[in-house]
Scaffold this motif. Structure first.
Motif, short mmCIF file in Angstrom:
data_model
loop_
_atom_site.label_atom_id
_atom_site.label_comp_id
_atom_site.label_asym_id
_atom_site.label_seq_id
_atom_site.Cartn_x
_atom_site.Cartn_y
_atom_site.Cartn_z
N LEU A 24 -45.67 -27.88 -10.30
CA LEU A 24 -45.82 -28.44 -11.65
C LEU A 24 -46.23 -27.35 -12.63
CD1 LEU A 24 -45.86 -31.04 -13.38
CD2 LEU A 24 -48.31 -31.16 -12.93
N TRP A 27 -43.36 -25.02 -13.32
CA TRP A 27 -42.42 -25.69 -14.24
C TRP A 27 -42.94 -25.62 -15.67
CZ3 TRP A 27 -37.92 -27.33 -15.61
CH2 TRP A 27 -37.72 -28.47 -16.39
N ILE A 28 -44.23 -25.92 -15.85
CA ILE A 28 -44.81 -25.89 -17.19
C ILE A 28 -44.79 -24.47 -17.74
CG2 ILE A 28 -47.00 -26.16 -18.45
CD1 ILE A 28 -47.53 -28.63 -16.75
N ALA A 406 -39.04 -31.34 -22.76
CA ALA A 406 -39.27 -31.48 -21.33
C ALA A 406 -40.75 -31.36 -21.02
CB ALA A 406 -38.47 -30.42 -20.56
N LEU A 407 -41.44 -30.46 -21.72
CA LEU A 407 -42.88 -30.27 -21.49
C LEU A 407 -43.64 -31.54 -21.87
CD1 LEU A 407 -45.20 -28.37 -20.75
CD2 LEU A 407 -45.31 -27.71 -23.15
N THR A 410 -42.97 -34.16 -19.34
CA THR A 410 -43.66 -33.87 -18.08
C THR A 410 -45.14 -34.25 -18.18
OG1 THR A 410 -42.16 -32.03 -17.78
CG2 THR A 410 -44.08 -32.08 -16.37
N ARG A 414 -47.20 -37.16 -16.25
CA ARG A 414 -48.36 -36.80 -15.44
C ARG A 414 -49.57 -37.64 -15.82
NH1 ARG A 414 -51.79 -36.15 -12.86
NH2 ARG A 414 -52.86 -34.42 -11.82
#
Lengths: 423, 245
Positions: A24, A27-28, A406-407, A410, A414
């Motif tokens: 994760l 990805w971030i 996308a961030l 995400t 979460r």
């Protein structure tokens, strides 16, 4: 002892450390890098002018406006699933309704952000609120985008508030989780559905009217634009919800049965057939008289420069996913539905690409030498037409905005309770 | 909503260049006495136009228009620039000089989200480059393609600015203004004064006896793209005879 043996444990340690990096976080981190590159590119564009794009006076709207339209369309899925479910009593959407409204929120926000790199003087954006011209469809669109964003955020909050409150999250804004509170949320959701559904239809219609009300561009000036934008928004919006729902199910963030996927697949097929019908009605009306008008954009689309895009849209974008979803036994497979949804999204993107570029591809009036290009880098001042391909700058800025979306998505996935209680 | 007037451009304290002209030149460019409430219009006599581009070139230097951008251009009625058309076996040439048509029903003004393009009381469609946000919607809406965007730092052949008008900021749209800075001095736009064939006539459409009004009446001055309903204040006089080569 050989050198290799000595280096062994060290090498293993590195591998272990890399292996321990939280995917994760990786990805971030990746998204932040893409965002930073996009932002730096935007600063470069603001400093040097929009000449760093491949836009010119001939094709003055391109990649950014295209992504604006595309994301307005993608935001359709959420409020349709949420509000239609409420208004028409379709309860089977319940497991994915929170995801759907979250998707709508992020998509409409990205659409608004895509307007920023398109304008030449972003620091004057406040002029839109200080000197609004109420006859401009762009002002109507900014109003509806803002309203739609506010509605979507409200919906996300209403759907997650009680669970957030139960978890004592600050996002509950200090409210508590009580049965009375949950009932009040439901009443609000019902009431808002009456606004949200017309707002969603208006959002796509007004975006269409930015183009469809312009008598200067024969290819766009058509009453079918608004219904077609609604239809293509439904296709891409529902398709994106399907894909995101399946991804989140794989990561264990959502749970629903394959029956829902199959149901959504059937819905998608229905929306695709409406879109195909509208495309047919548009093309037939424009092509049947056989009259050359405005450099004949219809001929360019059917047999000329834009024919590959158009026939890709029809065959791969519309026909293929429709047939993939047509049989009940085929759409019982989530993989098949996901593949069809992905193809349908690409098809809608190509549809919109065709719409913008073909509408602008020929100089108004159409007599030589055409219109002035606006820059003199190639020694020429005029052009009759211009084959527009986005520049690297345009791609980097678009990638940056997409990474931002996308961030946001995400982080929301979460931290927000997407799984309703009882599922 | 009320239109908020833009800040007037400040004119440096110096003698008008018009005053420096020889008396005969000044006289040649003088606007005929207008009515109390003039509504400016222009007539282009396509019978007289020889396609020389003088008006387009003087427009660039008068208005400080950078390389690659043109407020005024000459379209050829044919397959290519300065190529003749063949009609009934005879070759013919004609041109359509094209700049802002100063529409009575301007689509650009309707779509501008911030009222940066507007119509003055005398009918001139103007741009406020200090208000323009650079969205280019007006360029989409204009059926004549006469607007141009400032895509970057303005380039000039020798790096020097020209003419009587300050350059426009980067990231905004600009277009023909009927040379409003000359109108204030009682002079016709520079494209009119520079036409060697006398193919451009400027004047007051509100005055039924002005030269432009009479020409439009007598020779049936046409509007370009009349079917779009923009009602331009620039009119084109059709040629009365064929001009074979």
């Amino acid at each position: 002892m050989s050198a290799q043996a000595r280096s062994g444990p060290v090498g293993r340690g590195v591998t272990e450390r890399v292996g321990r990096v939280d995917p994760l976080l990786a990805w971030i981190g990746f998204l932040l890098v893409v965002m930073a590159v996009g932002f730096a590119t935007w600063i470069y564009q603001v400093t040097n002018g929009l000449g760093v794009t491949n836009l010119r006076n001939t094709v003055m709207w391109g990649q950014y406006i295209l992504f604006f339209m595309f994301f307005v369309g993608l935001s359709a899925g959420g409020l349709i699933v949420a509000s239609a479910g409420r208004l028409f009593g379709v309860t089977r959407f319940a497991p994915i309704v929170r995801l759907a409204v979250l998707e709508a929120t992020v998509a409409v926000m990205l659409a608004a952000i895509f307007l920023l790199p398109d304008i030449g003087r972003p620091e004057r954006l406040w002029h839109l609120f200080r000197y609004p011209n109420l006859t401009s469809p762009m002002i109507w669109d900014i109003a509806i985008v803002t309203a739609y964003f506010a509605l979507s955020v409200t919906y996300v909050w209403l759907y997650t508030r009680a669970d957030l409150a139960a978890a004592r999250s600050p996002l509950a804004l200090g409210t508590g989780d009580t049965p009375a509170g949950r009932e009040r949320d439901d009443r609000w959701k019902d009431a808002l559905a009456w606004i949200a559904l017309p707002a969603a239809v208006l959002l796509h219609s007004i975006t269409a009217w930015i183009f469809g009300l312009q008598i200067s561009r024969g290819f766009w000036y058509s009453a079918i634009m608004a219904p077609m934008f609604v239809a293509s928004a439904l296709v891409s919006g529902v398709a994106l919800v399907i894909i995101l729902a399946l991804i989140l199910r794989r990561f264990g963030r959502l749970s629903f049965d394959d029956g829902l996927v199959s149901f959504l697949g059937g819905l998608l097929a229905a929306f695709i057939s409406v879109e195909a019908f509208l495309v047919l009605a548009e093309v037939l009306t424009a092509a049947y008289p056989g009259v050359e008008f405005e450099g004949d954009p219809m001929a360019r689309m059917l047999t000329g420069q834009f024919a590959p895009l158009f026939w890709f849209e029809v065959s791969v974008g519309l026909a293929l996913p429709f047939f993939m979803l047509a049989r009940r036994s085929w759409r019982a497979s989530p993989r098949m539905v996901a593949a069809a949804a992905g193809i349908a999204i690409v098809g809608i993107y190509v549809h919109r690409l065709n719409l913008v570029l073909n509408g602008l591809s020929v100089a108004p009036i159409g007599l030589p030498p055409g219109v002035s290009i606006g820059t003199a880098q190639n020694g020429a001042s005029f052009a009759m037409s211009h084959f527009y391909v986005p520049s690297l700058v345009e791609w980097l800025i678009v990638a940056g905005v997409l990474a931002g979306g996308a961030l946001l998505f995400t982080l929301a996935v979460r931290w927000l309770p997407l799984r309703p209680a009882g599922h | 909503m009320r239109y908020v007037a833009p800040k007037e451009a400040t004119v440096p304290d110096r003698r008008s260049p018009i005053d420096l002209l020889p008396a005969a030149s000044r006289e040649w460019g003088r606007i005929e006495p207008p009515s109390d409430q003039p509504r400016w219009g222009m007539v282009v006599d396509t019978e007289r136009c020889i396609g020389c581009w003088s008006c387009a070139v003087i427009c660039k230097s008068e208005n400080n228009v950078p390389l690659g951008a043109w407020w005024n251009r000459i379209l050829t009625e044919g397959e290519g620039l300065d190529l003749p058309t063949t009609e009934h076996g005879s070759e013919e040439m004609s041109w359509t000089p094209l700049a802002c048509q100063m529409c009575e029903n301007p689509p650009c003004v309707k779509v501008c989200p911030v009222q940066a393009t507007y119509v003055r009381d005398d009918g001139v469609v103007m741009m406020d480059n200090e208000r323009c946000i650079g969205c280019r919607y007006c360029m989409i809406a204009c059926p004549y393609g006469v607007r141009t965007f400032n895509w970057g730092t303005p380039q000039r052949p020798n790096g020097l600015e020209t003419g009587m008008v300050a350059e426009r900021p980067i990231g905004t749209v600009e277009k023909c203004t009927f040379c409003v800075h000359r109108l204030e001095e009682g002079q016709v736009p520079s494209c009119v004064v520079s036409c060697p064939a006398g193919a451009r006539i400027f004047g007051d459409l509100n005055d039924p006896d002005s030269r432009v009004s009479r020409l439009i009446r007598d020779r049936e001055g046409r509007m370009l793209l009349e079917d779009r309903g923009t009602r331009p204040k620039v009119r084109y006089l059709p040629a009365r005879r064929r001009r074979g080569l």
